[in-house]
Write a protein that holds these residues in place. Structure first.
Motif, PDB file in Angstrom:
ATOM      1  N   UNK A  25      46.398  75.909  39.980  1.00  0.00           N
ATOM      2  CA  UNK A  25      47.183  76.902  39.247  1.00  0.00           C
ATOM      3  C   UNK A  25      48.676  76.820  39.563  1.00  0.00           C
ATOM      4  N   UNK A  30      51.967  72.415  35.239  1.00  0.00           N
ATOM      5  CA  UNK A  30      51.484  72.587  33.859  1.00  0.00           C
ATOM      6  C   UNK A  30      52.637  72.484  32.874  1.00  0.00           C
ATOM      7  N   UNK A  31      53.777  73.077  33.251  1.00  0.00           N
ATOM      8  CA  UNK A  31      54.952  72.993  32.375  1.00  0.00           C
ATOM      9  C   UNK A  31      55.363  71.531  32.170  1.00  0.00           C
ATOM     10  N   UNK A  34      52.936  69.949  29.760  1.00  0.00           N
ATOM     11  CA  UNK A  34      53.187  70.407  28.387  1.00  0.00           C
ATOM     12  C   UNK A  34      54.386  69.675  27.807  1.00  0.00           C
ATOM     13  N   UNK A  42      50.585  68.263  18.537  1.00  0.00           N
ATOM     14  CA  UNK A  42      51.366  68.808  17.430  1.00  0.00           C
ATOM     15  C   UNK A  42      51.446  67.820  16.279  1.00  0.00           C
ATOM     16  N   UNK A  60      49.164  74.544  20.856  1.00  0.00           N
ATOM     17  CA  UNK A  60      49.120  75.520  21.951  1.00  0.00           C
ATOM     18  C   UNK A  60      47.691  75.717  22.446  1.00  0.00           C
ATOM     19  N   UNK A  64      46.331  75.010  26.203  1.00  0.00           N
ATOM     20  CA  UNK A  64      45.729  76.075  27.018  1.00  0.00           C
ATOM     21  C   UNK A  64      44.322  75.696  27.456  1.00  0.00           C
ATOM     22  N   UNK A  67      44.644  73.680  30.467  1.00  0.00           N
ATOM     23  CA  UNK A  67      44.866  74.552  31.635  1.00  0.00           C
ATOM     24  C   UNK A  67      43.529  75.100  32.144  1.00  0.00           C
ATOM     25  N   UNK A 113      61.870  78.418  14.001  1.00  0.00           N
ATOM     26  CA  UNK A 113      63.065  77.594  13.794  1.00  0.00           C
ATOM     27  C   UNK A 113      62.744  76.183  13.300  1.00  0.00           C
ATOM     28  N   UNK A 115      61.720  73.549  10.436  1.00  0.00           N
ATOM     29  CA  UNK A 115      61.990  73.589   8.996  1.00  0.00           C
ATOM     30  C   UNK A 115      60.727  74.007   8.237  1.00  0.00           C
TER      31      UNK A 115
ATOM     32  N   UNK B  19      58.161  67.157  12.028  1.00  0.00           N
ATOM     33  CA  UNK B  19      59.347  67.800  12.631  1.00  0.00           C
ATOM     34  C   UNK B  19      59.159  68.003  14.133  1.00  0.00           C
ATOM     35  N   UNK B  20      60.250  68.215  14.796  1.00  0.00           N
ATOM     36  CA  UNK B  20      60.193  68.444  16.256  1.00  0.00           C
ATOM     37  C   UNK B  20      59.559  69.793  16.558  1.00  0.00           C
ATOM     38  N   UNK B  21      58.983  69.886  17.742  1.00  0.00           N
ATOM     39  CA  UNK B  21      58.465  71.185  18.185  1.00  0.00           C
ATOM     40  C   UNK B  21      59.633  72.129  18.471  1.00  0.00           C
ATOM     41  N   UNK B  22      59.419  73.438  18.337  1.00  0.00           N
ATOM     42  CA  UNK B  22      60.502  74.366  18.687  1.00  0.00           C
ATOM     43  C   UNK B  22      60.888  74.217  20.159  1.00  0.00           C
ATOM     44  N   UNK B  23      62.112  74.499  20.467  1.00  0.00           N
ATOM     45  CA  UNK B  23      62.596  74.262  21.837  1.00  0.00           C
ATOM     46  C   UNK B  23      61.919  75.161  22.861  1.00  0.00           C
ATOM     47  N   UNK B  25      58.832  76.052  22.843  1.00  0.00           N
ATOM     48  CA  UNK B  25      57.367  75.887  22.792  1.00  0.00           C
ATOM     49  C   UNK B  25      56.775  75.785  24.201  1.00  0.00           C
ATOM     50  N   UNK B  26      57.422  74.960  25.046  1.00  0.00           N
ATOM     51  CA  UNK B  26      56.899  74.772  26.399  1.00  0.00           C
ATOM     52  C   UNK B  26      56.889  76.098  27.159  1.00  0.00           C
ATOM     53  N   UNK B  27      57.962  76.887  27.006  1.00  0.00           N
ATOM     54  CA  UNK B  27      58.010  78.175  27.706  1.00  0.00           C
ATOM     55  C   UNK B  27      56.888  79.094  27.247  1.00  0.00           C
ATOM     56  N   UNK B  28      56.646  79.088  25.927  1.00  0.00           N
ATOM     57  CA  UNK B  28      55.619  79.988  25.394  1.00  0.00           C
ATOM     58  C   UNK B  28      54.235  79.591  25.921  1.00  0.00           C
ATOM     59  N   UNK B  29      53.952  78.292  25.917  1.00  0.00           N
ATOM     60  CA  UNK B  29      52.625  77.850  26.379  1.00  0.00           C
ATOM     61  C   UNK B  29      52.478  78.140  27.865  1.00  0.00           C
ATOM     62  N   UNK B  30      53.529  77.896  28.632  1.00  0.00           N
ATOM     63  CA  UNK B  30      53.449  78.158  30.075  1.00  0.00           C
ATOM     64  C   UNK B  30      53.239  79.649  30.323  1.00  0.00           C
ATOM     65  N   UNK B  32      51.747  81.775  28.282  1.00  0.00           N
ATOM     66  CA  UNK B  32      50.364  82.116  27.925  1.00  0.00           C
ATOM     67  C   UNK B  32      49.405  81.692  29.036  1.00  0.00           C
ATOM     68  N   UNK B  33      49.659  80.498  29.608  1.00  0.00           N
ATOM     69  CA  UNK B  33      48.788  80.016  30.686  1.00  0.00           C
ATOM     70  C   UNK B  33      48.887  80.932  31.901  1.00  0.00           C
ATOM     71  N   UNK B  36      46.927  83.949  31.250  1.00  0.00           N
ATOM     72  CA  UNK B  36      45.485  83.692  31.393  1.00  0.00           C
ATOM     73  C   UNK B  36      45.082  83.713  32.862  1.00  0.00           C
ATOM     74  N   UNK B  37      45.944  83.099  33.694  1.00  0.00           N
ATOM     75  CA  UNK B  37      45.615  83.037  35.125  1.00  0.00           C
ATOM     76  C   UNK B  37      45.648  84.417  35.746  1.00  0.00           C
TER      77      UNK B  37
END
Lengths: 190, 225
Positions: A25, A30-31, A34, A42, A60, A64, A67, A113, A115, B19-23, B25-30, B32-33, B36-37
């Motif tokens: 954990x 994990x970051x 990701x 994606x 996502x 997860x 994880x 954000x 497109x 298209x690229x992932x939103x900037x 995205x990594x923060x949001x997934x981390x 959420x993880x 969960x923990x």
């Protein structure tokens, strides 16, 4: 005198080492995973589902699951990328099978954000034609094209992802390519 | 192995860019993880004490009911005579069962058979071997002889027919019967007897009839001479 083993920075550590830390954990590990692998699920989801919001959801969800699966991770397995490919593909197939219009209240309020899908489609007529052609394929044919052409997986690995034997997969791929050729090239030739 | 992808098709497919992932995205997934923990594990389902006692009682009652029904069925003989026999021979259980369900012992009954009435046998055909009235074709010896005869080479068959003139005659009659049947001539039903002169006469009549019809058709020009 005990030798000191410096802990490598998450950005440089191999996947298996990061997975061991994720199993304990470790949020930073994990970051790093990701950041390294998020684009893979994606991309698959975007090309299979064709929608920005759904593609992000799938990516996502797959991460997860990684994880949650970390405590049971086996280092001698196929690797994080292969695992994510398999999970993302199966998630996309599930969504395509039970596809229904998203209710308005379920749309997230966050400003996306990326497109808009429409804007992306209008960016080029070719892209729109490819999208329409891929939409005409069955889910598994679409997955076969995405995995072999876009993700450049060998047929044997793509067959494993789709839980098929190699002969059946090659037949599926052949049919998918034939359909795409008739949809994309015969109009041009005509 | 399927053919390699057509280069023109590959170029067309390459137009489908992602298209690229939103900037964030990594923060949001981390995040959420981490959420969960932080979630506590689901509590184990607990069963209250009264409910536990009720469940144990129900299980015990069900077991007793099934046992009583099984023993009764066995004693009644529904599960087979040997099991019933064993239950009734069990020292304590057998005595108790004897009051409730007495053992069914086999009863020896006198079986009276009906007198057998001998009926007279149907009269045999009054045909003597060797007489002209005997239906030779129906005789088992004749049938076997015909079968053997058909299997013989032609020369031996001829010798055999010379040695058995009656059977040879019968064979000729059978052949004539078959021809008559094929030609549609109805012979008098006399089993075992075929009148050869009558048959020949009918065949000649038929041939004449056919010839006359053919001559008439030729006179009308319907057939070529």
């Amino acid at each position: 005198m005990a030798a000191t083993h410096p802990i490598p920075a998450p950005d440089e550590a191999p996947d298996d080492a990061l997975m061991r830390r994720v199993a304990a954990r470790d949020g930073a590990a994990f970051r790093a995973l990701v950041a390294r692998h998020a684009a893979l699920p994606h991309r698959i989801a975007w090309r299979m589902l064709g929608e920005a919001a759904e593609a992000e959801d799938v990516a996502q969800d797959a991460l997860l699951r990684l994880w949650q699966h970390a405590p049971r991770w086996r280092g001698d397995g196929p690797g994080v990328a292969a695992w994510l490919t398999r999970v993302a593909t199966n998630l996309c197939l599930d969504r395509l099978r039970r596809r229904r219009p998203l209710p308005v209240e379920d749309v997230p309020e966050r400003v996306d954000d990326a497109p808009l899908a429409d804007a992306v489609l209008e960016a080029g007529e070719d892209l729109a034609r490819v999208r329409r052609a891929l939409d005409c394929l069955s889910e598994r044919q679409r997955a076969a094209i995405v995995l072999t052409h876009y993700e450049e997986l060998p047929n044997a690995e793509a067959a494993l992802v789709l839980d098929m034997n190699i002969k059946a997969f090659e037949s599926l791929l052949l049919r998918a390519r034939r359909s795409l050729r008739s949809l994309l090239l015969e109009d041009v030739d005509a | 192995m399927p053919d390699p992808l057509d280069p023109r098709l590959a170029r067309a497919l390459d137009a489908f860019t992602v298209p690229e992932l939103p900037t964030d995205f990594t923060d949001r997934v981390a995040a959420r993880a981490a959420a969960l923990a932080a979630e506590p594990p689901l509590p184990r389902r607990r069963v209250s004490a009264p409910r536990r006692w009720w469940r144990a009682g129900a299980t015990g009652l069900a077991t007793i009911a099934v046992g009583v029904v099984s023993i009764s069925a066995a004693a009644m003989g529904y599960l087979g005579e040997p099991l019933s026999h064993v239950l009734h021979r069990t020292p304590v259980l057998g005595a108790a069962l004897e009051h409730v369900l007495p053992e069914r012992r086999p009863v020896h009954r006198l079986v009276v058979h009906r007198p057998v009435v001998l009926r007279p046998a149907p009269p045999a055909p009054a045909l003597l071997p060797g007489s002209d009235q005997q239906p030779l074709a129906d005789h088992p010896f004749a049938r076997r002889a015909f079968a053997r005869l058909r299997a013989l080479p032609p020369e031996q068959r001829r010798e055999w027919l010379d040695a058995h003139p009656r059977l040879a005659e019968r064979l000729r009659e059978r052949r004539a019967e078959r021809h008559a049947a094929r030609a549609g001539i109805v012979l008098p039903e006399e089993p075992g007897i075929v009148s050869r002169p009558l048959l020949r006469e009918r065949l000649i009549e038929r041939r004449e009839r056919l010839r006359e019809r053919w001559l008439a058709r030729r006179a009308q020009g319907l057939v070529q001479p």
